[in-house]
Structures are given as structure tokens and as C-alpha cells.
Design an enzyme around this catalytic site. Structure first.
Site: not given
Length: 237
Positions: A69, A179, A147, A216, A94, A219, A143
Site C-alpha cells: 500500500e 476523486d 495545478k 477511508t 507513508e 474518501e 496527493d
């Protein structure tokens, strides 16, 4: 000294994003002090492994398939999958230390033992993961870098996809959730160029979540703000 190398021998890599947020709670500091080293996948950093020796995954998980992950956020999906699939091992990356501390707390609460945690840049892990060692990978709400001039910072670029392709086994699955419509566009353009096939056959294949999905915090925020999630599934050729 080469212009693309750090004095340690590590490549110069720009990192864009947060490493640490607001102060950790005392319990979270305890999780980091007491659990993180034990759950480490092994020597990943250049200081620990300057020769970039491949990680030995068998001592971690035996002969179980290994999932990855990338950017696990607060860790809810990673712990959910570990509890649901005790016959696999999961390595999570992470760099945001607050998220790492949150994951460690969830691991304690759930009592799962088939997890390993790298608190850093996934590119360093790609350097030492054996080729064709990953059976499934998750990139969930990465992320977005909305832009246009920042699109090169996104994960779905050759800098990340080339090493990801190297460590993915033939027939392995890559799941991407986002999304951001423009992130979907870039994903569908770039991922197939690196040896992956998009598995969608009908609109429900990207509009509906996977059967084993758990929503999550990212989300839930997207849904509250009226954005539509997309669920993309690829298979490594």
C-alpha cells in the site's frame, strides 16, 4: 561528486508533501517508540543499506503473497485488508509520521500481525524490493497536485511507475482510487504505458468500489464535498 547524487550515494530526490503535522499525542509517541522498529521491513534507507541489497521478504511473511500500500494515510484500509486476509503479508509506505502513528495504534487495536511499515518515501522501498515480488498494490487517494505545473509530482509518472512495474509480479493487480477526474485521465494515460492493462469492461467497474473496500477518511471527505470517487483496476502483463 555526480550532480544527481547525495554525498551518501543516494540519488537526489525532491519530496513534496508533509512529513509531520501537529504534535503527536503521548500514546502515539509510545507507538512509534515501541512498535515501529519491530514492524520495519528491514534496511531501506541509504544510511542503513548503502549497497541497496534486496529486502528479504520471507523472514517477514514466509511464503505468503506480499501486497503493497503506497501512502496508507491513517491506515484504516491497510489494517482492514490485513485482518480480512491473514494469509497474505502487507507492506505499507507513508512518509507522514502522524499517519504512521495512527496506523500503529490501529494495528494494536486490531491485533493483526501480517503487516510491515516503512515510514518514508516509497521510492526508497522500490530500490530494495526484489523484482516481481508484489502480488497486489494499492494507490488510494494519492496527493492530487491539482495545478498543472505540479502534475509531474503525481505518482502516476514514469519516476514512480517504472520501479513499480519492476517490483510487480506478472498477473498482479494494481488498484487506484481517486476523486480527481484529471488524475483519472493521467492514470489511464500513464499506467498502461508501464506494462499494465486496465480491466474495466463496463461503467460499474470504475464507478463502484471493490467488494472488499472500506471507505477511508479521504474518501469520506470527498463525498462530503460533493466529489465522485473512481475505482480503477489494472493487471500487470
Amino acid at each position: 561528486m555526480s550532480s544527481d547524487k547525495h554525498p551518501s550515494g543516494a540519488p537526489w530526490r525532491n519530496f513534496y508533501g508533509r512529513i509531520k503535522g501537529k504534535g503527536l499525542r503521548r500514546a502515539q509517541e509510545a507507538y512509534l517508540d515501541e512498535d515501529l522498529e519491530r514492524l520495519s521491513p528491514g534496511p531501506v534507507s541509504w544510511a542503513e543499506n548503502p549497497e541497496r541489497r534486496p529486502l528479504a521478504l520471507e523472514p517477514l511473511f514466509g511464503d505468503r503473497p506480499v501486497w503493497l500500500e503506497i501512502g496508507f494515510g491513517g491506515g484504516e484500509h491497510m489494517v482492514h485488508q490485513a485482518a480480512r486476509n491473514p494469509d497474505i503479508g502487507i507492506v505499507g509506505c507513508e512518509p507522514y509520521i502522524n499517519g504512521v502513528a495512527m496506523l500503529l495504534g490501529k494495528i494494536r487495536q486490531a491485533g493483526v500481525a501480517n503487516l510491515s511499515v516503512h515510514p518514508g518515501d516509497v521510492r526508497d522501498l522500490f530500490d530494495v524490493l526484489p523484482a516481481r515480488s508484489i502480488a497486489r498494490a494499492f494507490l488510494l487517494y494519492p496527493d492530487p497536485w491539482p495545478k498543472k505545473r505540479h502534475h509531474r509530482r503525481r505518482f502516476v509518472t514514469p519516476e514512480y511507475l517504472e520501479p513499480l512495474s519492476r517490483v510487480m509480479a506478472p498477473g498482479s493487480v494494481l488498484r487506484v482510487a481517486t476523486d480527481i477526474p484529471d488524475y483519472v485521465r493521467q492514470t489511464l494515460q500513464q499506467v498502461p504505458r508501464h506494462g499494465f492493462e486496465w480491466l474495466a469492461e463496463r461503467p460499474s467497474d470504475w464507478r463502484e468500489p471493490w467488494d472488499d473496500w472500506i471507505s477511508t477518511r479521504y474518501e469520506n471527505k470527498a463525498l462530503r464535498e460533493g466529489r465522485v470517487p473512481y475505482y480503477l483496476t489494472f493487471r500487470k502483463n
